[in-house]
Design a protein around this motif. Structure first.
Motif, PDB file in Angstrom:
ATOM      1  N   VAL A 183      31.901  60.107  -3.212  1.00 49.12           N
ATOM      2  CA  VAL A 183      33.359  59.968  -3.327  1.00 49.12           C
ATOM      3  C   VAL A 183      33.769  58.489  -3.297  1.00 49.12           C
ATOM      4  N   GLN A 194      33.397  65.038  -6.349  1.00 48.40           N
ATOM      5  CA  GLN A 194      34.687  64.380  -6.494  1.00 48.40           C
ATOM      6  C   GLN A 194      35.792  65.375  -6.834  1.00 48.40           C
ATOM      7  N   GLN A 247      37.880  66.641  -4.024  1.00 51.85           N
ATOM      8  CA  GLN A 247      38.886  65.785  -3.407  1.00 51.85           C
ATOM      9  C   GLN A 247      40.289  66.333  -3.679  1.00 51.85           C
ATOM     10  N   LEU A 255      42.151  63.582  -5.853  1.00 53.01           N
ATOM     11  CA  LEU A 255      41.419  62.999  -6.983  1.00 53.01           C
ATOM     12  C   LEU A 255      42.364  62.477  -8.060  1.00 53.01           C
TER      13      LEU A 255
END
Length: 277
Positions: free
Chosen positions: A62, A97, A100, A103
Motif C-alpha cells: 500500500v 491496494q 484500501q 484508494l
C-alpha cells in the motif's frame, strides 16, 4: 526480507524503470509502463517476484504502491516540462491496494499534487486481482474512470475471468499475457492470442501484447491488428534519464528506434514494408 522491506522505502532503495509501449502499426512510442525495482545495499537488485508477493502479504504494498504512483506521475510531468510531448504512463495497482477504503481519494490527491493530466495515467490491475472480488472492483473502477484515467487489465488470459464481467468493466485496454506471446508460434497459443485481439476489438477495447521478443511474434501481432506492444524486441526497461534521452532524439528527428534494437528494428521495418506491399 520482511524486515528489510520495512526499511527500504524510508531508505530510498526503491526506484522505477520505464518500458516503452509501441504502436504496432507506426512503430512510435505511445507510452511507458512504470516497473518497480528494489536495489538493496547488500543483496543488490532484488527480483520483483521475490519481494512483491511479500509486500502484498504484509500490506506494505500500500505505501510502496502510493510511492510508485507519485514517482511515476512526477516523472511524467518532468518529461513534459522538459518540452517533450506528453507521454502516457501505466502504473500497476495490486489486489491489496483495492482493499484500501481511500484508494480513489489517494489517487486523486496524487494527480492534484503532481499536476498530472488524468488521461495520461493508465492504471493496470491483473485479471486474477479483478476476479477476487469483481463486484467491489467494478465500483472502484467506475469511480476511477469518472476521474478521467485509462484502465487496463494486465496478464489477460490467465485469470479465468467471466466474459460477463469483462463486458461490465469500464476498461480501455487488455494486455495479452507474455506466456501466450512467447509461444505464439504454437498453434493453440496463436489461436488464444488471435481470439483475445478479436474479442477485445469487438468490445471496442484496444490490445497490448507483453513480452514481445522476436520478429515472428511481432509480425503475427501486427497481422492480427494488435494495437500496441512492449518487450525486449523494441526495448528493455529504461531509467528515467534514458527515456528522456530517447525522447530528445525523437524530438530532434534523429531516430524513433529504441536503444536495444539496431538490426532488430530494421527487420521489423522490412516486415512492415512487406506487409503493406
Amino acid at each position: 526480507m520482511e524486515q528489510e522491506l520495512h526499511k527500504a522505502l524510508e531508505r530510498g532503495e526503491f526506484h522505477l524503470q520505464y518500458q516503452p509501449q509501441i504502436d504496432c502499426q507506426t512503430g512510435k512510442i505511445v507510452g511507458v509502463e512504470a516497473l518497480l525495482r528494489w536495489q538493496h545495499p547488500v543483496w543488490g537488485l532484488v527480483s520483483p517476484a521475490d519481494f512483491i508477493p511479500l509486500a502484498e502479504e504484509t500490506g506494505l504494498i500500500v505505501p510502496i504502491g502510493e510511492w510508485a504512483l507519485r514517482t511515476a506521475c512526477n516523472q511524467a510531468k518532468l518529461w513534459e516540462q522538459a518540452g517533450y510531448d506528453p507521454l502516457r504512463v501505466a502504473v500497476n495497482l495490486s489486489a491489496r491496494q483495492f482493499q484500501q477504503e481511500n484508494l480513489v481519494q489517494m489517487i486523486q490527491q496524487v494527480l492534484q499534487e503532481t499536476d498530472m493530466q488524468p488521461e495520461l495515467l493508465e492504471l493496470e490491475i491483473t485479471e486474477s486481482a479483478v476476479m477476487k472480488n469483481p463486484d467491489a472492483v467494478i465500483g472502484v473502477l467506475h469511480e476511477l474512470k469518472r476521474l478521467g484515467m485509462k484502465l487496463s487489465i494486465d496478464d489477460f488470459g490467465t485469470g479465468y475471468s467471466s466474459l460477463s464481467y469483462l463486458r461490465d468493466f469500464p476498461i480501455d485496454r487488455l494486455k495479452i499475457d507474455r506466456s501466450f506471446v512467447s509461444a505464439i508460434t504454437e498453434k493453440d497459443d496463436a489461436v488464444i492470442a488471435q481470439s483475445i485481439i478479436a474479442m477485445a476489438h469487438n468490445l471496442h477495447l484496444s490490445v497490448l501484447a507483453e513480452g514481445v521478443e522476436n520478429e515472428l511474434q511481432f509480425a503475427f501481432l501486427r497481422e492480427q491488428k494488435c494495437d500496441e506492444m512492449q518487450g525486449y524486441l523494441y526495448s528493455k526497461p529504461l531509467s528515467a534519464e534514458e527515456i528522456k534521452q530517447w525522447l530528445q532524439k525523437i524530438a530532434q528527428g534523429i531516430s524513433e528506434r529504441g536503444p536495444c534494437v539496431a538490426r532488430k528494428r530494421e527487420i521489423i521495418d522490412e516486415i512492415s514494408c512487406a506487409a503493406e506491399s
